[in-house]
Write an enzyme that holds these catalytic residues in place. Structure first.
Site, short mmCIF file in Angstrom:
data_model
loop_
_atom_site.label_atom_id
_atom_site.label_comp_id
_atom_site.label_asym_id
_atom_site.label_seq_id
_atom_site.Cartn_x
_atom_site.Cartn_y
_atom_site.Cartn_z
N SER A 1 0.85 -1.19 0.00
CA SER A 1 0.00 0.00 0.00
C SER A 1 0.87 1.23 0.00
O SER A 1 2.06 1.18 0.37
CB SER A 1 -0.88 -0.03 1.26
OG SER A 1 -1.41 1.24 1.56
N TYR B 1 -1.20 -0.25 10.79
CA TYR B 1 -1.29 -0.52 9.35
C TYR B 1 0.00 -0.12 8.66
O TYR B 1 0.55 -0.88 7.84
CB TYR B 1 -2.47 0.23 8.74
CG TYR B 1 -2.81 -0.20 7.34
CD1 TYR B 1 -3.32 -1.46 7.08
CD2 TYR B 1 -2.61 0.66 6.25
CE1 TYR B 1 -3.62 -1.86 5.78
CE2 TYR B 1 -2.91 0.28 4.96
CZ TYR B 1 -3.42 -0.99 4.73
OH TYR B 1 -3.72 -1.39 3.44
#
Length: 241
Positions: free
Chosen positions: A142, A155
């Protein structure tokens, strides 16, 4: 370009979102898509839809944080198909809280899904690929692995860690003909974002099919070429310059 027909791909988190798009895109290219998801009913629906179109897909329930289940699932795939050509580490989790609010249990859960599970899956499948003399592991990362924003510490940590794991695997796999690629995906119109952030503007996100097409492109590279990392972001991505 390498043809993909007859290859076998294990796709984690294949029951919806990007995982489902990857299964569809690869199945359309002739790949046997192993749709693995902790939500068995979602995986079964994806596989059923693909099979109804005359494509090859198999649904398997899989909790990637359960080491014994992972090992059993891999053996089942090898027993049924004789090989695993592609491992797509796609399944992901997140808890959007500040460091003060984030519980240790939440930290452990997200790290277990986003970083530990790709390690375990790769650890078990890499030897099979080395024995085959070929194979490709794709880790879905990501833009969170390239920069940071508030309330996403676990995250970010998991995705930055996944990038390190991916490039380490790339170094270890190359001498044996095994390729490893990190796909750095920007925001997509998937439940992962839309369900959690209802106020997000879908127009600044991309169709997950576009990222799935990039995964297919990476897998189709000639045997002598590997793409270690590629970034795919929406033209209007707001979390990247």
């Amino acid at each position: 370009m390498q043809m993909l027909s007859g290859k076998v791909a294990l796709v984690t988190g294949g029951g919806r979102g990007l995982g489902a798009a990857i299964c569809e895109t690869l199945a359309e290219a002739g790949v046997v898509a192993i749709v693995a998801d902790i939500q068995a009913e979602l995986a079964e629906q994806v596989a059923r839809d693909l099979c109804d179109r005359g494509l090859e897909a198999v649904a398997l329930p899989l909790d990637i944080t359960n080491d014994a289940q992972v090992e059993t699932t891999i053996q089942k795939i090898v027993d049924q198909h004789g090989k695993i050509d592609f491992l797509i580490n796609n399944a992901g989790a997140d808890v959007t809280l500040s460091v003060e609010e984030l519980s240790i249990a939440d930290w452990d859960k997200v790290m277990s899904v986003n970083l530990r599970a790709p390690f375990v899956l790769s650890k078990l499948i890499l030897p099979l690929m080395k024995q085959q003399g070929s194979g490709h592991i794709v880790n879905i990362s990501s833009t969170a692995s390239k920069r940071t924003w508030a309330n996403a510490s676990v995250y970010h940590s998991s995705k930055w860690g996944l990038m390190g794991l991916s490039h380490s695997l790339h170094v270890e796999g190359r001498p044996h003909g095994v390729k490893v690629t990190a796909v750095v995906a920007g925001g997509m119109r998937t439940p992962f974002l839309l369900d959690r952030f209802p106020d997000i503007d879908p127009n600044v996100l991309q169709d997950p099919k576009n990222v799935a097409d990039t995964v297919r492109y990476v897998l189709m590279q000639p045997a002598e070429t590997v793409i270690p990392e590629v970034m795919v972001i929406p033209i209007r991505e707001t979390s990247w310059p």
